[in-house]
Design a protein around this motif. Structure first.
Motif, mmCIF file in Angstrom:
data_model
loop_
_atom_site.group_PDB
_atom_site.id
_atom_site.type_symbol
_atom_site.label_atom_id
_atom_site.label_comp_id
_atom_site.label_asym_id
_atom_site.label_seq_id
_atom_site.Cartn_x
_atom_site.Cartn_y
_atom_site.Cartn_z
ATOM 1 N N LEU A 264 0.877 -1.171 0.000
ATOM 2 C CA LEU A 264 0.000 0.000 0.000
ATOM 3 C C LEU A 264 0.917 1.224 0.000
ATOM 4 O O LEU A 264 1.522 1.557 1.012
ATOM 5 N N GLU A 265 1.047 1.836 -1.172
ATOM 6 C CA GLU A 265 1.984 2.952 -1.333
ATOM 7 C C GLU A 265 1.267 4.289 -1.170
ATOM 8 O O GLU A 265 0.473 4.697 -2.018
ATOM 9 N N GLY A 266 1.539 4.968 -0.070
ATOM 10 C CA GLY A 266 0.900 6.255 0.202
ATOM 11 C C GLY A 266 1.435 7.363 -0.688
ATOM 12 O O GLY A 266 2.643 7.518 -0.835
ATOM 13 N N VAL B 168 -2.444 0.628 -4.696
ATOM 14 C CA VAL B 168 -2.616 -0.726 -4.149
ATOM 15 C C VAL B 168 -1.972 -1.752 -5.088
ATOM 16 O O VAL B 168 -2.302 -1.821 -6.279
ATOM 17 N N TYR B 169 -1.042 -2.521 -4.524
ATOM 18 C CA TYR B 169 -0.360 -3.585 -5.271
ATOM 19 C C TYR B 169 -0.865 -4.934 -4.770
ATOM 20 O O TYR B 169 -0.943 -5.168 -3.557
ATOM 21 N N ILE B 170 -1.214 -5.782 -5.729
ATOM 22 C CA ILE B 170 -1.698 -7.126 -5.381
ATOM 23 C C ILE B 170 -0.803 -8.144 -6.076
ATOM 24 O O ILE B 170 -0.556 -8.027 -7.291
ATOM 25 N N ASP B 171 -0.318 -9.105 -5.313
ATOM 26 C CA ASP B 171 0.610 -10.121 -5.834
ATOM 27 C C ASP B 171 1.780 -9.471 -6.584
ATOM 28 O O ASP B 171 2.201 -9.932 -7.642
ATOM 29 N N GLN C 158 -5.063 -4.408 4.063
ATOM 30 C CA GLN C 158 -3.814 -4.342 4.818
ATOM 31 C C GLN C 158 -2.715 -5.069 4.051
ATOM 32 O O GLN C 158 -2.983 -6.062 3.370
ATOM 33 N N GLU C 159 -1.511 -4.564 4.195
ATOM 34 C CA GLU C 159 -0.366 -5.200 3.526
ATOM 35 C C GLU C 159 -0.176 -6.622 4.050
ATOM 36 O O GLU C 159 -0.388 -6.898 5.239
#
Length: 199
Positions: free
Chosen positions: A6-8, A16-19, A37-38
Motif C-alpha cells: 500500500l503505497e501512500g 494498491v499492489y496485489i501479488d 492491509q499489507e
C-alpha cells in the motif's frame, strides 16, 4: 490474492499492489472501508466490488469531467486517465463508456478541428497536428473532404496577420515571411504568389 503493498501518495491517495503488481488507486477512506492491509489476502468478491463500484465509477466520472470542458481525441483522453494512475483495463472500460454516449468521437473531432482552423493553417500543418493527436488517417482524409476548401484563404489570412501591404516590405522581410509560411506547410507556388518574393 495478497495485498503486497500500500503505497501512500499525496492528498490521501494510496496505490494498491496485489501479488506484486499495481492494480488501482484508492483513498485512505477506501482502504479503511475495504479493510485492506499489507500482506493480507483480498477476496475475489471485495476485489470485484472495488473495481466496479469505486475504481471504474471514478474513471468514468474523470473521463466525463475531462470531456465536459473541452473536446479531446481518444489518445488525449487515454493520456489523461493514465496520468491519473488508472490501469489499461480500466482506461479501456472508461473509454468504451464515453464512446457509447458519443462524448468521444475522433471523426467529429477532426471535422471540427479543420472547420475552425482551416482559414489560418496549411493543409499539411493540420494533417500533422491531427496525426500527433492520434486521429486515424481515414478520419483525417474524410474531414478534409468535408471541411477543407483550399489553401488560398488560409495563406491570405496568414500574410494579412504579418502585413497589410506586402509591397511595402523589403526583399529580406518578404523572404523571412516566405520562410515562416513554408515552415507552416504552405505550398511554394502560393507562397510566391502572396509574398511576391520574386517580383
Amino acid at each position: 490474492m495478497i495485498v503486497t503493498k500500500l503505497e501512500g501518495l499525496t492528498k490521501g491517495k494510496v496505490k494498491v499492489y496485489i501479488d506484486g503488481e499495481y492494480h488501482f488507486l484508492l483513498y485512505l477512506e477506501d482502504i479503511r472501508v475495504y479493510k485492506l492491509q499489507e500482506d493480507e489476502p483480498i477476496s475475489e468478491k471485495v476485489y470485484t466490488e472495488i473495481i466496479e463500484n469505486t475504481v471504474l465509477r471514478r474513471a468514468k466520472q474523470k473521463a466525463m469531467a475531462i470531456l465536459k470542458y473541452m473536446d479531446r481525441t481518444e489518445q488525449e483522453l487515454r493520456q489523461k486517465l493514465k496520468q491519473a494512475d488508472y490501469t489499461e483495463t480500466i482506461i479501456e472500460s472508461a473509454i468504451d463508456y464515453v464512446k457509447k454516449f458519443h462524448y468521444l468521437d475522433d471523426e467529429r473531432y477532426a471535422m471540427n478541428y479543420i472547420r475552425f482552423k482551416k482559414n489560418t493553417k496549411s493543409k499539411r500543418q493540420l494533417q500533422t497536428e491531427l496525426s500527433q493527436k492520434g486521429i486515424r488517417k481515414e478520419y483525417i482524409e474524410l474531414a478534409f473532404e468535408e471541411e477543407y476548401d483550399d489553401e488560398e484563404l488560409a495563406i491570405q489570412k496568414a500574410v494579412a496577420k504579418k502585413t497589410t501591404d506586402i509591397d511595402s516590405l523589403s526583399q529580406e522581410e518578404k523572404m523571412k515571411l516566405a520562410s515562416s509560411l513554408y515552415r507552416k506547410g504552405f505550398k511554394m507556388d502560393l507562397i510566391q504568389k502572396y509574398t511576391k518574393i520574386y517580383n
